[in-house]
Design a protein around this motif. Sequence first.
Motif, PDB file in Angstrom:
ATOM      1  N   ALA A   3      -7.727  -0.324   4.322  1.00 11.55           N
ATOM      2  CA  ALA A   3      -6.380  -0.677   3.861  1.00 11.55           C
ATOM      3  C   ALA A   3      -5.586  -1.359   4.959  1.00 11.55           C
ATOM      4  CB  ALA A   3      -5.661   0.582   3.379  1.00 11.55           C
ATOM      5  N   SER A   4      -5.775  -0.937   6.214  1.00 16.49           N
ATOM      6  CA  SER A   4      -5.028  -1.544   7.321  1.00 16.49           C
ATOM      7  C   SER A   4      -5.408  -3.005   7.515  1.00 16.49           C
ATOM      8  CB  SER A   4      -5.285  -0.759   8.604  1.00 16.49           C
ATOM      9  OG  SER A   4      -6.660  -0.757   8.927  1.00 16.49           O
ATOM     10  N   VAL A   5      -6.715  -3.316   7.368  1.00 13.90           N
ATOM     11  CA  VAL A   5      -7.145  -4.705   7.506  1.00 13.90           C
ATOM     12  C   VAL A   5      -6.587  -5.558   6.379  1.00 13.90           C
ATOM     13  CG1 VAL A   5      -9.158  -6.230   7.529  1.00 13.90           C
ATOM     14  CG2 VAL A   5      -9.226  -4.053   8.746  1.00 13.90           C
ATOM     15  N   VAL A   6      -6.618  -5.001   5.150  1.00 15.08           N
ATOM     16  CA  VAL A   6      -6.067  -5.736   4.005  1.00 15.08           C
ATOM     17  C   VAL A   6      -4.596  -6.016   4.215  1.00 15.08           C
ATOM     18  CG1 VAL A   6      -5.530  -5.547   1.559  1.00 15.08           C
ATOM     19  CG2 VAL A   6      -7.762  -4.807   2.396  1.00 15.08           C
ATOM     20  N   LEU A   7      -3.840  -4.997   4.631  1.00 17.59           N
ATOM     21  CA  LEU A   7      -2.402  -5.170   4.843  1.00 17.59           C
ATOM     22  C   LEU A   7      -2.132  -6.191   5.929  1.00 17.59           C
ATOM     23  CD1 LEU A   7       0.437  -4.306   4.168  1.00 17.59           C
ATOM     24  CD2 LEU A   7       0.205  -2.406   5.781  1.00 17.59           C
ATOM     25  N   ALA A   8      -2.920  -6.159   6.999  1.00 14.49           N
ATOM     26  CA  ALA A   8      -2.728  -7.115   8.084  1.00 14.49           C
ATOM     27  C   ALA A   8      -2.995  -8.541   7.619  1.00 14.49           C
ATOM     28  CB  ALA A   8      -3.654  -6.764   9.252  1.00 14.49           C
ATOM     29  N   SER A   9      -4.032  -8.737   6.824  1.00 13.99           N
ATOM     30  CA  SER A   9      -4.363 -10.068   6.326  1.00 13.99           C
ATOM     31  C   SER A   9      -3.272 -10.587   5.404  1.00 13.99           C
ATOM     32  CB  SER A   9      -5.705 -10.037   5.580  1.00 13.99           C
ATOM     33  OG  SER A   9      -6.742  -9.625   6.434  1.00 13.99           O
ATOM     34  N   LEU A  10      -2.799  -9.711   4.526  1.00 14.68           N
ATOM     35  CA  LEU A  10      -1.737 -10.125   3.603  1.00 14.68           C
ATOM     36  C   LEU A  10      -0.458 -10.458   4.362  1.00 14.68           C
ATOM     37  CD1 LEU A  10      -2.245  -7.482   0.784  1.00 14.68           C
ATOM     38  CD2 LEU A  10      -2.793  -9.907   0.659  1.00 14.68           C
ATOM     39  N   ALA A  11      -0.117  -9.622   5.330  1.00 12.56           N
ATOM     40  CA  ALA A  11       1.116  -9.843   6.085  1.00 12.56           C
ATOM     41  C   ALA A  11       1.031 -11.115   6.910  1.00 12.56           C
ATOM     42  CB  ALA A  11       1.394  -8.638   6.983  1.00 12.56           C
ATOM     43  N   ALA A  12      -0.134 -11.370   7.489  1.00  6.29           N
ATOM     44  CA  ALA A  12      -0.305 -12.568   8.311  1.00  6.29           C
ATOM     45  C   ALA A  12      -0.146 -13.826   7.483  1.00  6.29           C
ATOM     46  CB  ALA A  12      -1.668 -12.547   8.996  1.00  6.29           C
ATOM     47  N   SER A  13      -0.775 -13.849   6.312  1.00  7.77           N
ATOM     48  CA  SER A  13      -0.679 -15.036   5.468  1.00  7.77           C
ATOM     49  C   SER A  13       0.723 -15.202   4.915  1.00  7.77           C
ATOM     50  CB  SER A  13      -1.683 -14.946   4.323  1.00  7.77           C
ATOM     51  OG  SER A  13      -1.413 -13.820   3.515  1.00  7.77           O
ATOM     52  N   ARG A  40       8.959 -12.438  -5.168  1.00  5.72           N
ATOM     53  CA  ARG A  40       7.800 -11.860  -4.504  1.00  5.72           C
ATOM     54  C   ARG A  40       8.162 -10.508  -3.904  1.00  5.72           C
ATOM     55  NH1 ARG A  40       5.413 -15.035   0.466  1.00  5.72           N
ATOM     56  NH2 ARG A  40       7.315 -14.219   1.422  1.00  5.72           N
ATOM     57  N   PRO A  41       7.395  -9.468  -4.205  1.00  6.73           N
ATOM     58  CA  PRO A  41       7.671  -8.159  -3.611  1.00  6.73           C
ATOM     59  C   PRO A  41       7.310  -8.167  -2.135  1.00  6.73           C
ATOM     60  CG  PRO A  41       5.628  -8.102  -4.857  1.00  6.73           C
ATOM     61  CD  PRO A  41       6.244  -9.448  -5.107  1.00  6.73           C
ATOM     62  N   PRO A  42       7.932  -7.327  -1.346  1.00  7.03           N
ATOM     63  CA  PRO A  42       7.570  -7.256   0.076  1.00  7.03           C
ATOM     64  C   PRO A  42       6.131  -6.766   0.236  1.00  7.03           C
ATOM     65  CG  PRO A  42       8.982  -5.415  -0.528  1.00  7.03           C
ATOM     66  CD  PRO A  42       8.976  -6.350  -1.702  1.00  7.03           C
ATOM     67  N   ILE A  43       5.427  -7.379   1.166  1.00  4.60           N
ATOM     68  CA  ILE A  43       4.036  -6.983   1.398  1.00  4.60           C
ATOM     69  C   ILE A  43       4.029  -5.896   2.472  1.00  4.60           C
ATOM     70  CG2 ILE A  43       1.741  -7.778   2.057  1.00  4.60           C
ATOM     71  CD1 ILE A  43       2.497 -10.522   1.042  1.00  4.60           C
ATOM     72  N   ASP A  44       4.074  -4.656   2.017  1.00  6.33           N
ATOM     73  CA  ASP A  44       4.059  -3.530   2.933  1.00  6.33           C
ATOM     74  C   ASP A  44       3.276  -2.384   2.293  1.00  6.33           C
ATOM     75  OD1 ASP A  44       5.768  -2.535   0.975  1.00  6.33           O
ATOM     76  OD2 ASP A  44       7.568  -2.913   2.161  1.00  6.33           O
ATOM     77  N   GLY A  45       3.165  -1.296   3.014  1.00  4.84           N
ATOM     78  CA  GLY A  45       2.385  -0.173   2.522  1.00  4.84           C
ATOM     79  C   GLY A  45       2.932   0.395   1.223  1.00  4.84           C
ATOM     80  N   HIS A  46       4.250   0.417   1.065  1.00  6.17           N
ATOM     81  CA  HIS A  46       4.864   0.970  -0.144  1.00  6.17           C
ATOM     82  C   HIS A  46       4.484   0.133  -1.355  1.00  6.17           C
ATOM     83  CE1 HIS A  46       8.140   1.607  -3.100  1.00  6.17           C
ATOM     84  NE2 HIS A  46       8.017   2.871  -2.708  1.00  6.17           N
ATOM     85  N   THR A  47       4.546  -1.187  -1.216  1.00  9.12           N
ATOM     86  CA  THR A  47       4.175  -2.072  -2.321  1.00  9.12           C
ATOM     87  C   THR A  47       2.708  -1.889  -2.693  1.00  9.12           C
ATOM     88  OG1 THR A  47       5.832  -3.726  -1.708  1.00  9.12           O
ATOM     89  CG2 THR A  47       3.993  -4.470  -3.056  1.00  9.12           C
ATOM     90  N   ALA A 113      -1.660 -10.914  -6.130  1.00 13.21           N
ATOM     91  CA  ALA A 113      -2.494 -12.101  -6.346  1.00 13.21           C
ATOM     92  C   ALA A 113      -1.685 -13.265  -6.905  1.00 13.21           C
ATOM     93  CB  ALA A 113      -3.641 -11.775  -7.294  1.00 13.21           C
ATOM     94  N   GLY A 114      -0.522 -12.966  -7.475  1.00 12.77           N
ATOM     95  CA  GLY A 114       0.341 -14.030  -7.964  1.00 12.77           C
ATOM     96  C   GLY A 114       1.171 -14.691  -6.887  1.00 12.77           C
ATOM     97  N   TYR A 115       1.121 -14.170  -5.662  1.00 12.18           N
ATOM     98  CA  TYR A 115       1.974 -14.672  -4.590  1.00 12.18           C
ATOM     99  C   TYR A 115       1.206 -15.117  -3.352  1.00 12.18           C
ATOM    100  CZ  TYR A 115       5.289 -12.112  -7.483  1.00 12.18           C
ATOM    101  OH  TYR A 115       6.024 -11.638  -8.546  1.00 12.18           O
ATOM    102  N   THR A 116       0.061 -14.496  -3.100  1.00 14.61           N
ATOM    103  CA  THR A 116      -0.697 -14.846  -1.908  1.00 14.61           C
ATOM    104  C   THR A 116      -2.171 -14.963  -2.252  1.00 14.61           C
ATOM    105  OG1 THR A 116      -1.424 -14.061   0.276  1.00 14.61           O
ATOM    106  CG2 THR A 116      -0.675 -12.397  -1.279  1.00 14.61           C
ATOM    107  N   PHE A 117      -2.800 -16.017  -1.754  1.00  9.97           N
ATOM    108  CA  PHE A 117      -4.204 -16.268  -2.056  1.00  9.97           C
ATOM    109  C   PHE A 117      -5.108 -15.195  -1.444  1.00  9.97           C
ATOM    110  CE2 PHE A 117      -8.249 -18.581  -1.123  1.00  9.97           C
ATOM    111  CZ  PHE A 117      -8.657 -18.728  -2.446  1.00  9.97           C
ATOM    112  N   THR A 118      -4.679 -14.591  -0.350  1.00 12.71           N
ATOM    113  CA  THR A 118      -5.461 -13.524   0.262  1.00 12.71           C
ATOM    114  C   THR A 118      -5.653 -12.373  -0.709  1.00 12.71           C
ATOM    115  OG1 THR A 118      -4.476 -14.114   2.393  1.00 12.71           O
ATOM    116  CG2 THR A 118      -5.669 -12.030   2.278  1.00 12.71           C
TER     117      THR A 118
END
Length: 335
Positions: A3-13, A40-47, A113-118
């Motif tokens: 989950a941490s890697v996924v969150l980092a990738s989403l946040a970076a993009s 677009r919702p915030p890309i964080d752990g809560h979302t 998926a509607g907001y970020t290609f990652t």
Amino acid sequence: MSASVVLASLAASSGNSGMAGMHGMSGTAGLAGMAGMGVRPPIDGHTILTRWQASPFPIVVAVALIAILAWYLYAVRKVERRGRHWPVGRTICFTSGLLGVELALGSSVAVLAGYTFTAHVIQHLLLMIAAPPLLAFGAPMTLLLQTCSRQFKVQVLRVLHSRWFGLLSHPLTVFFLYYLSMYAFFLTGAIGYSMNHMWLMDLINLGFLGGATLFWWPMVGLDPIVQWKMSPGFKLLNLLIGIPVESFLGLALLMQSRPVASMYTLASTHAGGGVLWAASEAATIVALAPVFAKWAAADQREGRRIDARIDAGETIKPPVMEGHGLAASFRAMKR
């Protein structure tokens, strides 16, 4: 992928969206793409943990998955009441596979998926690389044939032996469905059109899941394959062919000069391409392990059978050579 890697990738993009928007897409195109998706919702752990889809399609999918799981657990109990042992690992794998489908189509992955290609790539990986092999490890067809009525079993076997299913499950057909469909979807305007027509995107996601199921079923599955049985060597070859195919797709996405769709940024396009490349290659390498293990176990069993026949005084003839290379692998596929 944790989950941490996924969150980092989403946040970076997401964090580079402004710069990517300047270089890879016009502001009008970006706003047009986002308008259909809402804010677009915030890309964080809560979302990621709490934002789930509530539209009719994911609800229907969730109900269907719960029904399938209920059938599976009931069938397992039915088998065990007959005095047979059903490995717990199969139940865990099958349940995890159903959970993977739900995460792909109903969780925050589907929302983002509607907001970020990652996120779109992660959804794609869940549907094509994570869920299908886990479902195959659960041996659902074996469980079905062991617990259904005789009349229903005849109908199931009739479908599995049918000509149309043989054509659909042919290795060449499955190769196009699994590998080349990704090129057609990601490198053309299909992804942008589909994301702007979500009913079509839902059907395509189900198609990806179906094609991946046909691919992984004979690769790692425990169910008997009625048609197009593959030798262990052909399975390894089939997986190894996918390494350059998936690598080229990841590189093509990394080299894109424009976003793959109007609702995505160039940064998320590149990040998604990197995730697709790395995750698909890692999954292929991991999948080689059980295939090779089955091959080694089959060779050991064959060796023990030959030793037993020699001990019994039989004369063992050497195997007939069928050629070399790819042609021999195809000829051995039905063994």
